[in-house]
Motif scaffolding. Sequence first.
Motif, PDB file in Angstrom:
ATOM      1  N   PRO A   8       0.826  -1.198   0.000  1.00 35.24           N
ATOM      2  CA  PRO A   8       0.000   0.000   0.000  1.00 35.24           C
ATOM      3  C   PRO A   8       0.862   1.249   0.000  1.00 35.24           C
ATOM      4  O   PRO A   8       1.984   1.264   0.510  1.00 35.24           O
ATOM      5  N   ALA A   9       0.326   2.315  -0.589  1.00 37.41           N
ATOM      6  CA  ALA A   9       1.053   3.583  -0.614  1.00 37.41           C
ATOM      7  C   ALA A   9       1.185   4.114   0.806  1.00 37.41           C
ATOM      8  O   ALA A   9       0.266   4.004   1.623  1.00 37.41           O
ATOM      9  N   ALA A  10       2.335   4.668   1.111  1.00 37.57           N
ATOM     10  CA  ALA A  10       2.569   5.223   2.438  1.00 37.57           C
ATOM     11  C   ALA A  10       1.703   6.459   2.641  1.00 37.57           C
ATOM     12  O   ALA A  10       1.511   7.269   1.732  1.00 37.57           O
ATOM     13  N   ARG A  11       1.142   6.588   3.844  1.00 32.22           N
ATOM     14  CA  ARG A  11       0.351   7.761   4.176  1.00 32.22           C
ATOM     15  C   ARG A  11       1.260   8.968   4.362  1.00 32.22           C
ATOM     16  O   ARG A  11       2.330   8.866   4.958  1.00 32.22           O
ATOM     17  N   THR A  13       2.309  12.532   6.033  1.00 26.66           N
ATOM     18  CA  THR A  13       2.263  12.998   7.413  1.00 26.66           C
ATOM     19  C   THR A  13       2.223  14.522   7.443  1.00 26.66           C
ATOM     20  O   THR A  13       2.571  15.195   6.468  1.00 26.66           O
ATOM     21  N   VAL A  14       1.794  15.055   8.579  1.00 25.30           N
ATOM     22  CA  VAL A  14       1.775  16.503   8.744  1.00 25.30           C
ATOM     23  C   VAL A  14       3.194  17.037   8.618  1.00 25.30           C
ATOM     24  O   VAL A  14       4.117  16.561   9.284  1.00 25.30           O
ATOM     25  N   GLY A  15       3.384  17.980   7.735  1.00 22.37           N
ATOM     26  CA  GLY A  15       4.710  18.526   7.458  1.00 22.37           C
ATOM     27  C   GLY A  15       5.364  17.921   6.245  1.00 22.37           C
ATOM     28  O   GLY A  15       6.325  18.475   5.722  1.00 22.37           O
ATOM     29  N   ASP A  16       4.864  16.773   5.770  1.00 21.97           N
ATOM     30  CA  ASP A  16       5.440  16.105   4.612  1.00 21.97           C
ATOM     31  C   ASP A  16       4.313  15.572   3.741  1.00 21.97           C
ATOM     32  O   ASP A  16       4.072  14.372   3.651  1.00 21.97           O
ATOM     33  N   SER A  17       3.585  16.494   3.113  1.00 20.51           N
ATOM     34  CA  SER A  17       2.462  16.131   2.265  1.00 20.51           C
ATOM     35  C   SER A  17       2.337  17.167   1.168  1.00 20.51           C
ATOM     36  O   SER A  17       2.957  18.231   1.209  1.00 20.51           O
ATOM     37  N   ALA A 198      -6.358  13.398   0.220  1.00 21.11           N
ATOM     38  CA  ALA A 198      -6.274  12.158  -0.540  1.00 21.11           C
ATOM     39  C   ALA A 198      -5.028  11.349  -0.216  1.00 21.11           C
ATOM     40  O   ALA A 198      -5.041  10.122  -0.340  1.00 21.11           O
ATOM     41  N   ASP A 199      -3.950  12.009   0.203  1.00 22.55           N
ATOM     42  CA  ASP A 199      -2.717  11.278   0.490  1.00 22.55           C
ATOM     43  C   ASP A 199      -2.670  10.728   1.912  1.00 22.55           C
ATOM     44  O   ASP A 199      -1.661  10.171   2.341  1.00 22.55           O
ATOM     45  N   GLY A 200      -3.762  10.880   2.659  1.00 23.16           N
ATOM     46  CA  GLY A 200      -3.846  10.290   3.990  1.00 23.16           C
ATOM     47  C   GLY A 200      -3.323  11.152   5.110  1.00 23.16           C
ATOM     48  O   GLY A 200      -3.371  10.739   6.272  1.00 23.16           O
ATOM     49  N   ARG A 201      -2.836  12.337   4.804  1.00 21.89           N
ATOM     50  CA  ARG A 201      -2.346  13.238   5.857  1.00 21.89           C
ATOM     51  C   ARG A 201      -3.471  13.550   6.833  1.00 21.89           C
ATOM     52  O   ARG A 201      -4.581  13.902   6.448  1.00 21.89           O
ATOM     53  N   ASP A 202      -3.196  13.413   8.133  1.00 28.28           N
ATOM     54  CA  ASP A 202      -4.192  13.751   9.138  1.00 28.28           C
ATOM     55  C   ASP A 202      -4.403  15.260   9.192  1.00 28.28           C
ATOM     56  O   ASP A 202      -3.550  16.051   8.767  1.00 28.28           O
ATOM     57  N   ALA A 203      -5.527  15.642   9.737  1.00 27.61           N
ATOM     58  CA  ALA A 203      -5.866  17.059   9.840  1.00 27.61           C
ATOM     59  C   ALA A 203      -5.078  17.722  10.963  1.00 27.61           C
ATOM     60  O   ALA A 203      -4.700  17.092  11.955  1.00 27.61           O
ATOM     61  N   ASP A 204      -4.835  19.010  10.803  1.00 24.33           N
ATOM     62  CA  ASP A 204      -4.258  19.852  11.830  1.00 24.33           C
ATOM     63  C   ASP A 204      -4.975  21.193  11.749  1.00 24.33           C
ATOM     64  O   ASP A 204      -5.850  21.394  10.900  1.00 24.33           O
ATOM     65  N   PRO A 205      -4.669  22.153  12.645  1.00 24.89           N
ATOM     66  CA  PRO A 205      -5.393  23.424  12.604  1.00 24.89           C
ATOM     67  C   PRO A 205      -5.327  24.125  11.250  1.00 24.89           C
ATOM     68  O   PRO A 205      -6.313  24.739  10.826  1.00 24.89           O
TER      69      PRO A 205
END
Length: 286
Positions: A8-11, A13-17, A198-205
């Motif tokens: 599976p494609a890597a999700r 991350t916040v700061g790297d999306s 779409a790339d799976g990055r979680d939400a942040d403010p």
Amino acid sequence: MSQAASAPAARATVGDSEFDRDTAVARRAPGVYDIDLSAGWTIFGAVNGGYLLAVLGRALGDALPHPDPFTISAHYLTASRPGPAVVRTEEIRTGRTLSTGQASLFQYDDEGREVERIRVLASYGDLAALPDDVRTTAEPPVLPPMAQCFGPEDGPAPDDSVSAIAERLMLKLDPATLGWALGAPSGKGEMRAWFGLADGRDADPLSLLLAVDALPPTAFELGLQGWVPTVELTVHVRCRPAPGPLRVSITTRNLAGGFLEEDAEVWDSADRLVAQSRQLARVRLG
């Protein structure tokens, strides 16, 4: 099938999306930032207002001493286009718990003159420092399971020239708010969806500033079509979202004189109201 092909494609991350790269600003001088607005966040050729708000929000987060947007109000003056832009920020006041600043984004016309596209006023603080006391009558929206909702990939082949932003979102719309797509709008002025990147990055403010302006306009369910440009947008960020998909609910109660309001709520996977917004938008009548 090879192991590499089946993995599976890597999700992201916040700061790297893609969202982080496309909202990154380069500090040219104190309070002055350069950015190349990405064509990947456009609809009908214009840059999405939530993406623009995140760009200015990132610049203010660098310019102000507090890390998180608490409230940010934007006036959209002229439509932004993909390409070079300059953000200028100004610190207005700094206190112990809140700092306030303003920022404007400029682009250039055909003669090389600066044109102001958007101007914001914002207060920043530290969401992690807020007390846990919550007293609310607000309730999260009731959506069908994500597997029973529908996204752009479930319809005809998307036209990238119309909505490039759709490829960058994980958007699953409540079927009860999809009448417009079937030629039978409900007339209720409601839109609800599961939302993520779409790339799976979680939400942040910062990505919450995008979430409040990423769903199809409620005008579609009122039987109207075409671009619905934002005139003014105010967002309140209430807490840092938990990992997982968000639920976004948007309602319009009044369309008059060619303008409507959209009130949005964003809820996280822990059933917390993490952001609220109101915007005034123009619609094409007739």
